[in-house]
Design an enzyme around this catalytic site. Structure first.
Site, PDB file in Angstrom:
ATOM      1  N   GLU A  33       0.763  -1.180  -0.055  1.00 51.84           N
ATOM      2  CA  GLU A  33      -0.169   0.029   0.026  1.00 51.84           C
ATOM      3  C   GLU A  33       0.880   1.179  -0.036  1.00 51.84           C
ATOM      4  O   GLU A  33       1.880   1.429   0.734  1.00 51.84           O
ATOM      5  CB  GLU A  33      -0.816   0.078   1.064  1.00 51.84           C
ATOM      6  CG  GLU A  33      -1.861   1.227   1.022  1.00 51.84           C
ATOM      7  CD  GLU A  33      -2.918   1.123   2.002  1.00 51.84           C
ATOM      8  OE1 GLU A  33      -2.885   0.445   3.028  1.00 51.84           O
ATOM      9  OE2 GLU A  33      -3.997   1.864   1.615  1.00 51.84           O
ATOM     10  N   GLU A  52     -12.683   1.758   2.144  1.00 49.93           N
ATOM     11  CA  GLU A  52     -11.936   1.941   3.493  1.00 49.93           C
ATOM     12  C   GLU A  52     -12.265   3.399   3.774  1.00 49.93           C
ATOM     13  O   GLU A  52     -11.421   4.309   3.513  1.00 49.93           O
ATOM     14  CB  GLU A  52     -10.621   1.640   3.320  1.00 49.93           C
ATOM     15  CG  GLU A  52      -9.728   1.614   4.506  1.00 49.93           C
ATOM     16  CD  GLU A  52      -8.352   1.595   4.530  1.00 49.93           C
ATOM     17  OE1 GLU A  52      -7.729   0.768   5.313  1.00 49.93           O
ATOM     18  OE2 GLU A  52      -7.879   2.592   4.042  1.00 49.93           O
TER      19      GLU A  52
HETATM   20  C1  LER Z   1      -3.781   3.614   6.183  1.00 55.87           C
HETATM   21  O1  LER Z   1      -3.911   4.945   6.150  1.00 55.87           O
HETATM   22  C2  LER Z   1      -4.432   2.929   5.195  1.00 55.87           C
HETATM   23  O2  LER Z   1      -4.869   3.251   4.347  1.00 55.87           O
HETATM   24  C3  LER Z   1      -4.773   1.515   5.554  1.00 55.87           C
HETATM   25  O3  LER Z   1      -5.133   0.840   4.436  1.00 55.87           O
HETATM   26  C4  LER Z   1      -3.384   0.896   6.113  1.00 55.87           C
HETATM   27  O4  LER Z   1      -3.921  -0.299   6.730  1.00 55.87           O
HETATM   28 MN    MN Z   2      -5.986   2.171   2.694  1.00 53.66          MN
END
Ligand code: LER
Ligand code: MN
Length: 276
Positions: free
Chosen positions: A155, A249
């Site tokens: 990521e 998310e």
């Molecule tokens: C952290 O900001 C994030 O985007 C998450 O996906 C990290 O686990």
């Molecule tokens: Mn993230």
């Protein structure tokens, strides 16, 4: 829309952690299905205590698959990270990530394992060994992931959370420089909004190396609740024929259910509008 849509889940977290589904995993799978999501993304707190077979049965019961297993809690809760200068910490971090990969294999995660914060941070005085440590760690877990039929998604996170790669270009360069196989880019709309010069261009730069995508808006609320140009993002994803999941998310605001429902409604709408 050809991509599966996922929603992030964690058993427990601080109120303003950008994860919508929390609490009991059975209830989360039930909610994911009720809200129309195909897949659950699990932020596993501790791989040691995770009962994979029972979760597998629940996935079948609620007809919801698993998108990805996220390793961030290794760093957040246990302070382990792949670039630590203490060998013991690095070794423990890598062992834990292998545990996450075993869970991903058992649950047949569609997109693999996410390596985000567990990359760790470079000290101010970087003597040049940190890239080497990260490349060594990533190749170890990538090798393991090939054996268990999974993949690693790194990521790309903004500068206020990590100092190890903040842009897609830097991460792509690193992957290429060290010839890492089975290591993919995980792009997050929130982080891209902070760091990328041209989001569409950065996505296109990934091409087939784009493995996973997080969606939230500029204010980290559900997509559509801020000013991110999702048209640019979705057009670029369609351009590169991205086949991974789109995972929500985001902050659970104004409340968990509204974020989940508005999130999926807008994600589907953005794709529909671009595909026209
Ligand atoms: C952290 O900001 C994030 O985007 C998450 O996906 C990290 O686990
Ligand atoms: Mn993230």
């Amino acid at each position: 829309m050809n991509n599966k849509v996922a929603i992030a889940f964690i058993e427990d977290a601080k109120k303003l952690t950008p994860i919508v589904l929390r609490g009991n995993i059975e209830a989360a799978l039930n909610s994911a299905r009720e809200y129309g999501y195909d897949l659950l993304e699990i932020h596993v707190i501790d791989p040691k205590g995770f009962n994979c077979n029972s979760v597998k049965n629940l996935c079948t019961k609620y007809s919801v698959g698993i998108a990805a297993i996220v390793t961030g809690q290794t760093f957040v809760r246990r302070g382990l990270y792949m670039t630590a200068k203490e060998k013991e910490i690095r070794v423990k971090a890598i062992e834990e990530i292998k545990g996450y990969l075993d869970i991903a294999e058992c649950l047949e995660a569609k997109d693999g394992v996410i390596v985000g914060w567990v990359k760790g941070n470079r000290p101010e005085e970087d003597d040049g060994i940190y890239d080497e440590l990260l490349a060594t760690g990533l190749s170890k877990i990538a090798e393991y992931s090939i054996k268990n039929g999974q993949r690693i998604n790194v990521e790309v996170i903004n500068r206020y959370e990590t100092n190890v790669f903040n842009t897609i270009e830097e991460t792509m360069d690193f992957i290429t420089r060290y010839g890492l196989t089975n290591v993919y880019i995980h792009a997050d709309a929130f982080h891209m909004n902070i760091e990328e010069v041209e989001i569409g261009r950065s996505i296109k730069l990934c091409g087939e190396r784009l493995g996973y995508v997080h969606f939230s808006d500029s204010n980290r609320r559900y997509p559509g609740a801020g000013h991110t140009d999702f048209k640019e993002i979705v057009n670029a994803l369609l351009d590169i024929n991205y086949r991974g999941s789109i995972s929500l998310e985001c902050l659970p605001l104004p409340d968990n259910k509204t974020a989940a429902l508005q999130g999926i409604r807008n994600i589907r709408k953005f794709f529909l509008n671009s595909e026209k």
